[in-house]
Design a protein around this motif. Structure first.
Motif, mmCIF file in Angstrom:
data_model
loop_
_atom_site.group_PDB
_atom_site.id
_atom_site.type_symbol
_atom_site.label_atom_id
_atom_site.label_comp_id
_atom_site.label_asym_id
_atom_site.label_seq_id
_atom_site.Cartn_x
_atom_site.Cartn_y
_atom_site.Cartn_z
ATOM 1 N N UNK A 173 42.314 17.961 -9.372
ATOM 2 C CA UNK A 173 41.150 18.380 -10.412
ATOM 3 C C UNK A 173 41.618 19.602 -11.064
ATOM 4 N N UNK A 174 41.798 19.863 -12.284
ATOM 5 C CA UNK A 174 42.099 21.367 -12.896
ATOM 6 C C UNK A 174 40.897 22.035 -12.967
ATOM 7 N N UNK B 144 37.467 21.488 -22.872
ATOM 8 C CA UNK B 144 36.676 20.859 -21.921
ATOM 9 C C UNK B 144 37.460 20.331 -20.698
ATOM 10 N N UNK B 145 37.331 21.086 -19.535
ATOM 11 C CA UNK B 145 38.307 20.578 -18.375
ATOM 12 C C UNK B 145 37.657 19.368 -17.637
ATOM 13 N N UNK B 146 36.392 19.239 -17.907
ATOM 14 C CA UNK B 146 35.844 17.994 -17.165
ATOM 15 C C UNK B 146 36.790 16.714 -17.387
ATOM 16 N N UNK B 147 36.868 16.146 -16.155
ATOM 17 C CA UNK B 147 37.726 14.823 -16.113
ATOM 18 C C UNK B 147 39.240 15.038 -16.379
ATOM 19 N N UNK B 148 39.826 16.334 -16.375
ATOM 20 C CA UNK B 148 41.157 16.727 -16.339
ATOM 21 C C UNK B 148 41.705 16.881 -14.999
ATOM 22 N N UNK B 149 42.861 16.169 -14.717
ATOM 23 C CA UNK B 149 43.557 16.286 -13.537
ATOM 24 C C UNK B 149 45.034 16.121 -13.689
#
Lengths: 247, 247
Positions: A136-137, A155-160
């Motif tokens: 995860x970032x 929005x970093x949610x869901x960024x890997x």
């Protein structure tokens, strides 16, 4: 039942960013070349039935002298890399035995991957067809223009961030590489090629310590990560290849 | 002409992910607490005229016993952190002297920042009003759903991961914190708060070795990064605070 896995390790990169005469994949950590440390947890894995490494053609002589006996002993087949990464992978795919059911690709400069991470991504690929390690970032991500002005916070949610191994059922990966000529977007990893050709890909959570060595500082960091793990092992344990010997 | 800079170091985090009894900011690298190593390049900087650190109120006694003499000697003012990070920063802002022209915020757990990086981000903030260190995201980025299915590969061009220091002209940061109640989006760093209140923010290119310590492995990594730099220094050099002493 576990699948037979072929591991493909492209070590054909020109290593332009690393600096100095030694390419990063051939640099040493505590007396052992990075690519040998990378191969170790795969060579030691019961599901891995074939190992293939691609090297730069101009390094053939260096290889013969320094490492061919070692690689022969561990059953690692060496092929030549191509001018582009996809050509390197194609050269390796051409050498994969017909009885291999899954294919794992792993960066030659990621020596800190653990056996547990390999087990988890092999299992996910067997179940889902395609899987890769990623983390995860967790930092704040900025979108920035070419003049280095911040355009906004993403929005970093869901960024890997993708790592390797990236593991695929044989037909899925062969199919993707057959279609590579039809793809317009720039491709930055093998999973993306599978995504672009309609495949479903699963993430297996890793952590950032499975680093990719791209600088001399990263070499020191990798040594520290491996060293921190050694401290947790029982005394006297020297790894599957014995104590540090400097070959 | 250089501006007078106040450095704010929030060390008030609960450190829930780190594990063990010692919070990560108080853990030691080669005998010296992480937050002391973090403060060092700022305490040593000619433009820094004030240093403020926020600590968890429950750690007051630990601080008095172990570090208050050292912090007094370096002129670091200690205030209490709040329940949320923005409260912690507000407590520190309330202690900033009126003659300070710029304010730098820096994570207590980023001990590997270099003097050159600090100089560069101070200069950019003086010129542009707001600046932060960041590094380009060079790995492949995946958008992933909650069930860990890859939704696609994200265009990483223009994506940077924010670090600290984040440095602002005094009025810009005070103005942003005055307006914090009006902002709907979750805020993950101080630069975002300035962006959200209409400020322009500049990126200063750093590299990933300015790590944020979030795990015990990161402690070993930070030690390796600092150690790799020591090797490049002239022999006999022991840093601004002298040799390792274990305090």
């Amino acid at each position: 039942m576990s699948s037979s896995v072929a591991v493909l390790i492209p070590a054909g990169g020109a290593s332009r960013r690393f600096g100095g005469k030694t390419k990063k994949q051939f640099a040493e950590i505590a007396g052992r070349a990075v690519f040998l440390r990378t191969i170790e947890p795969f060579a030691d894995h019961p599901d891995v039935k074939q190992s293939i490494m691609a090297i730069p053609p101009e390094d053939e002589e260096l290889f013969q002298i320094k490492w061919s006996a070692k690689l022969d002993f561990y059953g690692v087949k060496v092929v030549h890399g191509g001018a582009e990464r996809y050509e390197t992978v194609r050269n390796m795919l051409a050498a994969v035995k017909s009885e291999m059911q899954m294919i794992a690709l792993h960066d030659a400069v990621r020596p800190c991957v653990t056996r547990e991470q390999i087990d988890a991504v092999f299992a996910a690929a067997e179940k889902h067809g395609a899987a890769l390690l990623a983390h995860r970032i967790v930092g704040t991500v900025k979108k920035v223009d070419p003049d280095l002005n911040v355009l906004g916070t993403v929005d970093r949610s869901g960024l890997w961030e993708a790592q390797t191994p990236q593991v695929f059922k044989r037909d899925i990966l062969f199919n993707a590489y057959e279609q590579i000529g039809k793809i317009q977007d720039p491709i930055t990893d093998d999973a993306q090629l599978v995504e672009a050709t309609g495949g479903k890909v699963k993430i297996v959570e890793s952590d950032p310590s499975n680093i990719k060595i791209t600088s001399k500082t990263d070499l020191a960091v990798a040594k520290a990560i491996l060293g921190a793990r050694e401290e947790k092992k029982p005394k006297g344990y020297q790894g599957p290849w014995g104590a540090e010997q400097g070959w």
